[in-house]
Design an enzyme around this catalytic site. Structure first.
Site, PDB file in Angstrom:
ATOM      1  N   ARG A  94       0.676  -1.215  -0.031  1.00 50.25           N
ATOM      2  CA  ARG A  94      -0.056  -0.144  -0.035  1.00 50.25           C
ATOM      3  C   ARG A  94       0.943   1.074   0.054  1.00 50.25           C
ATOM      4  O   ARG A  94       1.693   1.496   0.909  1.00 50.25           O
ATOM      5  CB  ARG A  94      -0.701  -0.038   1.164  1.00 50.25           C
ATOM      6  N   HIS A 209     -16.400   5.378   4.314  1.00 49.83           N
ATOM      7  CA  HIS A 209     -15.470   4.459   5.086  1.00 49.83           C
ATOM      8  C   HIS A 209     -14.966   4.986   6.227  1.00 49.83           C
ATOM      9  O   HIS A 209     -14.518   6.176   6.207  1.00 49.83           O
ATOM     10  CB  HIS A 209     -13.987   4.617   3.990  1.00 49.83           C
ATOM     11  N   MET A 285     -14.160   4.913  18.950  1.00 48.39           N
ATOM     12  CA  MET A 285     -15.735   4.982  18.804  1.00 48.39           C
ATOM     13  C   MET A 285     -16.553   4.226  19.952  1.00 48.39           C
ATOM     14  O   MET A 285     -17.512   4.504  20.438  1.00 48.39           O
ATOM     15  CB  MET A 285     -16.169   4.838  17.588  1.00 48.39           C
ATOM     16  N   ARG A 286     -15.959   2.994  20.093  1.00 47.48           N
ATOM     17  CA  ARG A 286     -16.667   2.071  21.055  1.00 47.48           C
ATOM     18  C   ARG A 286     -16.645   2.664  22.369  1.00 47.48           C
ATOM     19  O   ARG A 286     -17.661   2.535  23.231  1.00 47.48           O
ATOM     20  CB  ARG A 286     -15.867   0.669  21.114  1.00 47.48           C
ATOM     21  N   GLY A 329     -14.071   0.170   9.943  1.00 51.45           N
ATOM     22  CA  GLY A 329     -14.137  -0.411  11.576  1.00 51.45           C
ATOM     23  C   GLY A 329     -15.479   0.148  12.102  1.00 51.45           C
ATOM     24  O   GLY A 329     -16.332  -0.262  12.739  1.00 51.45           O
ATOM     25  N   ILE A 330     -16.044   1.391  12.080  1.00 49.60           N
ATOM     26  CA  ILE A 330     -17.087   2.070  12.673  1.00 49.60           C
ATOM     27  C   ILE A 330     -18.151   1.705  11.540  1.00 49.60           C
ATOM     28  O   ILE A 330     -19.152   1.290  11.995  1.00 49.60           O
ATOM     29  CB  ILE A 330     -16.879   3.743  12.769  1.00 49.60           C
ATOM     30  N   GLY A 331     -18.057   1.839  10.419  1.00 48.48           N
ATOM     31  CA  GLY A 331     -19.093   1.722   9.404  1.00 48.48           C
ATOM     32  C   GLY A 331     -19.804   0.022   9.480  1.00 48.48           C
ATOM     33  O   GLY A 331     -20.741   0.027   9.257  1.00 48.48           O
ATOM     34  N   GLU A 332     -18.782  -0.750   9.504  1.00 46.75           N
ATOM     35  CA  GLU A 332     -18.983  -2.186   9.526  1.00 46.75           C
ATOM     36  C   GLU A 332     -19.648  -2.583  10.883  1.00 46.75           C
ATOM     37  O   GLU A 332     -20.600  -3.442  11.024  1.00 46.75           O
ATOM     38  CB  GLU A 332     -18.000  -3.019   9.300  1.00 46.75           C
ATOM     39  N   ASN A 333     -19.213  -1.971  12.111  1.00 44.85           N
ATOM     40  CA  ASN A 333     -19.503  -2.425  13.080  1.00 44.85           C
ATOM     41  C   ASN A 333     -20.469  -1.793  14.196  1.00 44.85           C
ATOM     42  O   ASN A 333     -21.128  -2.292  15.172  1.00 44.85           O
ATOM     43  CB  ASN A 333     -18.190  -2.695  14.227  1.00 44.85           C
ATOM     44  N   GLU A 380      -8.745  -3.862   1.808  1.00 44.52           N
ATOM     45  CA  GLU A 380      -7.826  -3.154   1.074  1.00 44.52           C
ATOM     46  C   GLU A 380      -6.629  -4.330   0.981  1.00 44.52           C
ATOM     47  O   GLU A 380      -5.990  -4.256  -0.273  1.00 44.52           O
ATOM     48  CB  GLU A 380      -7.300  -2.201   1.956  1.00 44.52           C
TER      49      GLU A 380
HETATM   50  P1  ADP Z   1      -8.153   1.825  10.402  1.00 50.98           P
HETATM   51  O1  ADP Z   1      -7.638   0.915   9.698  1.00 50.98           O
HETATM   52  O2  ADP Z   1      -8.169   3.311  10.088  1.00 50.98           O
HETATM   53  O3  ADP Z   1      -7.283   2.028  11.681  1.00 50.98           O
HETATM   54  P2  ADP Z   1     -10.486   0.462  11.081  1.00 50.98           P
HETATM   55  O4  ADP Z   1     -11.197   0.505   9.927  1.00 50.98           O
HETATM   56  O5  ADP Z   1     -10.102  -0.807  11.757  1.00 50.98           O
HETATM   57  O6  ADP Z   1      -9.268   1.797  11.222  1.00 50.98           O
HETATM   58  O7  ADP Z   1     -11.518   1.182  12.374  1.00 50.98           O
HETATM   59  C1  ADP Z   1     -10.970   1.375  13.918  1.00 50.98           C
HETATM   60  C2  ADP Z   1     -12.081   2.127  14.454  1.00 50.98           C
HETATM   61  O8  ADP Z   1     -13.398   1.284  14.410  1.00 50.98           O
HETATM   62  C3  ADP Z   1     -11.637   2.274  15.995  1.00 50.98           C
HETATM   63  O9  ADP Z   1     -11.104   3.407  16.202  1.00 50.98           O
HETATM   64  C4  ADP Z   1     -13.006   1.933  16.503  1.00 50.98           C
HETATM   65  O10 ADP Z   1     -13.280   3.144  17.004  1.00 50.98           O
HETATM   66  C5  ADP Z   1     -14.099   1.486  15.360  1.00 50.98           C
HETATM   67  N1  ADP Z   1     -14.743   0.246  15.914  1.00 50.98           N
HETATM   68  C6  ADP Z   1     -14.358  -0.824  15.813  1.00 50.98           C
HETATM   69  N2  ADP Z   1     -15.430  -1.700  16.161  1.00 50.98           N
HETATM   70  C7  ADP Z   1     -16.416  -0.979  16.468  1.00 50.98           C
HETATM   71  C8  ADP Z   1     -17.731  -1.366  17.116  1.00 50.98           C
HETATM   72  N3  ADP Z   1     -18.351  -2.498  17.410  1.00 50.98           N
HETATM   73  N4  ADP Z   1     -18.349  -0.147  17.538  1.00 50.98           N
HETATM   74  C9  ADP Z   1     -18.028   1.249  17.047  1.00 50.98           C
HETATM   75  N5  ADP Z   1     -16.917   1.492  16.619  1.00 50.98           N
HETATM   76  C10 ADP Z   1     -16.078   0.594  16.440  1.00 50.98           C
END
Ligand code: ADP
Length: 394
Positions: A94, A209, A285-286, A329-333, A380
């Site tokens: 990347r 994203h 965000m958690r 991370g946030i969008g999926e979870n 990615e």
């Molecule tokens: P990157 O690859 O940019 O480091 P990610 O796409 O892995 O990041 O996303 C990381 C973020 O996703 C974390 O900072 C966390 O706040 C958030 N995240 C992961 N799981 C959850 C969840 N279940 N609820 C809310 N936010 C989450």
């Protein structure tokens, strides 16, 4: 012997890697996913196998593993012992910046490296580490083919009107333009939609994203039209530690009135702002969602507000909207964040199906919703592995 591809994503203090097997029959799949964190301070290697089971978790002596080259030597040793029946056929990286020039992955040659070096000033916090990883592989195995996959490449299809800033035109010619990032993630989503959501794949789609870095991309018929990130990855949405879009007059004020140095401003904008800066609690965000501190709520509200504002702008550029896709991370979870965003997008015709959203289904909008909403996990690393395989004809 079975061929494997190594995918590397090198940051300032971390090195993420995946190993993909290329079976003679069947599709490419990961056989190891790992990362080294704390490079330069307290390096720690964690590796899982393709099924997500722990393979390695070890702390290293900093004096022995301080650089990307040393870290890679360790990874190479590990891979050699674990995958004795495989041959490493290529490495995909990347690379954050492909400048105005590169709209596709690139085979690394000495000339290409010289070219990529010229983009270091455009991404000083990321590009040097990406290039360091390429050089580190060259040191370990000089004849191994390597491929650079750019975070900017997917956005090179954008119209010049959208790439311009309102500075004198010569600045555009000197490379000061909107590039857009997270391109490998958006490209993965765009190439996945025809199989997972064919009804929207050729439509007007905004992909959000939302990770620790966050951006949104307007995609039409699988091509990037515009995105919320611009010249650097500081623009656009509120992020974990970055403020996103703000008046450049603030930077002048901080320089001229508050006497901050350029380095201090860089630190403020990349590391101390965003969810962390607003909440005063953290960038995860958690943690913020679980907190009832008023500033944690305020930070979340502002995060959602900025997404909805950007969504309106991107829908305007697309001339309407067919679908909204959440990823990262946030969008999926986070069902909660998706719900808040969708509620604010109801004026556009998004009607969320709360049960589907809670379950994290692929489609989270009601049947009949004028604009559909989706959750599509990004990948990615797989995108990089595909590009590497294709370019090296493996
Ligand atoms: P990157 O690859 O940019 O480091 P990610 O796409 O892995 O990041 O996303 C990381 C973020 O996703 C974390 O900072 C966390 O706040 C958030 N995240 C992961 N799981 C959850 C969840 N279940 N609820 C809310 N936010 C989450």
């Amino acid at each position: 012997m079975e061929k494997v591809i190594l995918v590397l994503n090198a940051g300032s203090s971390s090195l993420k890697f995946s190993v993909f097997a290329l079976p003679a029959a069947g599709s490419m799949h990961p056989v190891a996913v790992g990362q080294i964190e704390g490079l330069g301070t307290a390096p720690r290697l964690k590796v899982k196998d393709g099924a997500g089971e722990r393979m390695v978790d070890e702390q290293w002596d900093m004096s022995e593993v301080a650089t990307h080259a040393q870290a890679l030597q360790r990874i190479a040793g590990l891979l050699r012992s674990r995958f004795q029946g495989s041959v490493l056929a290529g490495v995909g990286h990347r690379v954050v910046h492909g400048g105005p020039e590169y709209s596709a992955p690139l085979l690394i040659t000495p000339a290409a490296m010289t070219r990529l070096e010229t983009y270091v000033p455009l991404a000083p916090l990321h590009q040097p580490h990406n290039l360091a990883a390429i050089r580190a592989v060259q040191e370990v195995q000089p004849d191994l083919p390597q491929v650079a996959c750019f975070d900017t490449a997917f956005h090179r299809s954008q119209d010049i009107v959208g790439q311009l800033y309102g500075l004198p035109y010569e600045y555009y010619e000197r490379g000061i333009r909107r590039y857009g990032f997270h391109g490998l993630s958006y490209e993965y989503i765009a190439t996945t939609l025809p199989s997972v959501a064919p009804e929207i794949a050729s439509g007007r789609v905004v992909v959000a994203h939302l990770g620790s870095g966050a951006s949104m991309c307007a995609i039409h018929d699988g091509r990037s039209v515009t995105s919320s990130m611009g010249f650097t990855a500081l623009d656009g949405l509120l992020m974990g530690t970055r403020p996103g879009n703000m008046d450049p007059g603030i930077v002048l004020y901080l320089l001229q009135q508050e006497g901050l140095s350029a380095k201090e401003i860089e630190d403020l904008l990349y590391k101390r702002s965003g969810l962390l800066g607003l909440s005063g609690i953290g960038n995860d965000m958690r943690v913020l969602l679980a907190s009832d501190a008023p500033r944690a709520r305020l930070a979340i509200e502002h995060f959602v507000y900025r997404i909805s504002r950007e969504l309106g702008a991107l829908a305007a550029v697309l001339g309407g909207l067919d679908a909204l896709v959440f990823t990262a991370g946030i969008g999926e979870n986070s069902a909660r964040i998706r719900q808040l965003v969708c509620e604010k997008a109801s004026w556009l015709g998004v009607e969320i199906d709360e049960a589907a959203n809670e379950q994290g289904s692929l489609r989270i909008s009601r049947t009949g919703s004028r604009v559909s909403a989706w959750v599509v996990p990004t990948n990615e690393e797989l995108m990089i592995a595909h590009h590497t395989r294709k370019l090296l004809a493996l």
